[in-house]
Scaffold this active site. Structure first.
Site, PDB file in Angstrom:
ATOM      1  NE  ARG A  89      -4.332  -1.172  -0.075  1.00 50.26           N
ATOM      2  CZ  ARG A  89      -4.513  -2.172  -0.917  1.00 50.26           C
ATOM      3  NH1 ARG A  89      -3.504  -2.532  -1.709  1.00 50.26           N
ATOM      4  NH2 ARG A  89      -5.663  -2.809  -0.977  1.00 50.26           N
ATOM      5  CD  GLU A 146      -2.153   3.101  -6.273  1.00 47.95           C
ATOM      6  OE1 GLU A 146      -3.156   2.537  -6.744  1.00 47.95           O
ATOM      7  OE2 GLU A 146      -1.309   2.485  -5.591  1.00 47.95           O
ATOM      8  CG  HIS A 151      -2.392  -1.131  -7.319  1.00 51.75           C
ATOM      9  ND1 HIS A 151      -2.830  -0.211  -6.402  1.00 51.75           N
ATOM     10  CD2 HIS A 151      -2.533  -2.343  -6.718  1.00 51.75           C
ATOM     11  CE1 HIS A 151      -3.239  -0.827  -5.297  1.00 51.75           C
ATOM     12  NE2 HIS A 151      -3.065  -2.122  -5.467  1.00 51.75           N
TER      13      HIS A 151
END
Length: 350
Positions: free
Chosen positions: A262, A291, A310
């Protein structure tokens, strides 16, 4: 009949949910009692984010409320089950969320409404563990940088000089911060490479760590001893910015930092500065504090950084496994069996 909403997306497809539900329901003898509605959310083409007070969600509240009209149960990966959605869906009694943490659901609101919420722990553990080790290899052996240069017609023979040559995992010390399902698998893979593996996880039993062949360590000791540090902790108030600038400066010169967990675990501004000034040797990142990261972020232009968008959990097996876990939970709910992965408190309503 039981009305079920399948709110899939372009990773865990509605068809994967439907097939998994029918397979488990058939074995339990309840498949004839099911009626489906389907919704396809725009993720991952449209990034997820906060929606109506819940995190990492996709789709609109209005669309979800309309789809839930009269629905008894719902399964999803990312639909925003906020308080307003739950309160607008009085028939709803079960929500299955096919991810390792149900952050896109207001658990307190679900409990207050008598809605059971289940999730899918470990659904992407193997995919994420393999990917984390891939990031380590890419960062330590110039894999992506060498590819990029060669694709541009530049032969980087200087990567074979002693000064620029990478390190081997065999004989290296790798520190894992977090030792849940993913961290444990990463540890096993690294041990097979011949690494010494240190673990910092205040919730892991010391005897279990030694039994796995890894060594418990305080955060300070891990940072001081590790050639490579890989993050695998959950993001909580306790772990937010766990690797801040002070922690990153405790790493030995030339150390490699890997984050596929994370973005909030790591101070990205400090990381950028320490990569640019040479204190850190490299970083490999799959998650970010924002993000997607800003196109003008200095991090994107550093030569000693491996970046991906990701993707650590993105395997077809993860999608199928996530759908299957919540489908099995749904069938437990339908047959009155105890849920294996309940996420919220049981609160009965009259």
């Amino acid at each position: 009949m039981v009305d079920i909403l399948i709110a899939g997306d372009n990773f865990i497809l509605p068809s994967l949910f439907r097939d998994a539900i029918l397979a488990h329901a058939t074995r339990a003898g309840v498949s004839d009692d099911l009626r489906f509605r389907e919704l396809t959310l725009p993720w991952p083409q449209v990034p997820f984010g906060p929606v109506d007070g819940v995190d990492e969600a996709s789709g609109s509240v209005e669309e979800l409320i309309d789809a839930l009209d009269g629905v008894d149960a719902a399964v999803t990966q990312l639909a925003p089950f906020s308080r307003s959605v739950i309160e607008a869906s009085p028939a709803l009694r079960f929500i299955g969320i096919s991810r390792g943490g149900p952050v896109n659901c207001d658990l307190d609101a679900a409990s207050a409404a008598g809605v059971a919420v289940s999730f899918a722990p470990g659904r992407n553990a193997r995919a994420a563990a393999e990917y984390a080790v891939g990031l380590i290899l890419a960062a330590t052996r110039h894999l992506t940088a060498a590819h990029t240069e060669l694709a541009r017609g530049v032969w980087r023979g200087d990567y074979y000089t002693y000064e620029n040559a990478g390190i081997e995992l065999s004989g290296s010390t790798v520190g894992l911060i977090g030792y849940g399902a993913i961290g444990r698998l990463v540890g096993r893979i690294l041990l097979a490479f011949g690494s010494r593996v240190l673990v910092h996880d205040p919730y892991a039993a010391v005897d279990d760590l030694y039994a796995d062949g890894v060594e418990p360590a305080s955060l300070d000791d891990l940072l001081a001893a590790s050639d490579i540090v890989s993050l695998h902790a959950r993001l909580t108030p306790e772990t937010t910015l766990l690797l801040d600038e002070a922690a990153l400066r405790r790493l030995r010169p030339g150390a490699v930092v890997v984050n596929s967990a994370r973005g909030g675990l790591l101070d990205y501004g400090a990381l950028t500065r320490l990569l640019a000034d040479g204190h850190l040797g490299a970083a490999a990142l799959d998650v970010y504090d924002v993000e997607p990261p800003s196109p003008d972020s200095e991090l994107l232009s550093l030569p000693n950084v491996v970046l991906s968008p990701h993707l650590a959990g993105a395997s077809r097996s993860t999608a199928r496994r996530g759908a299957s876990i919540v489908a099995e939970e749904l069938v437990r709910h339908l047959t009155g069996a105890p849920l294996a992965h309940r996420a919220n408190a049981e609160v009965s309503v009259s």
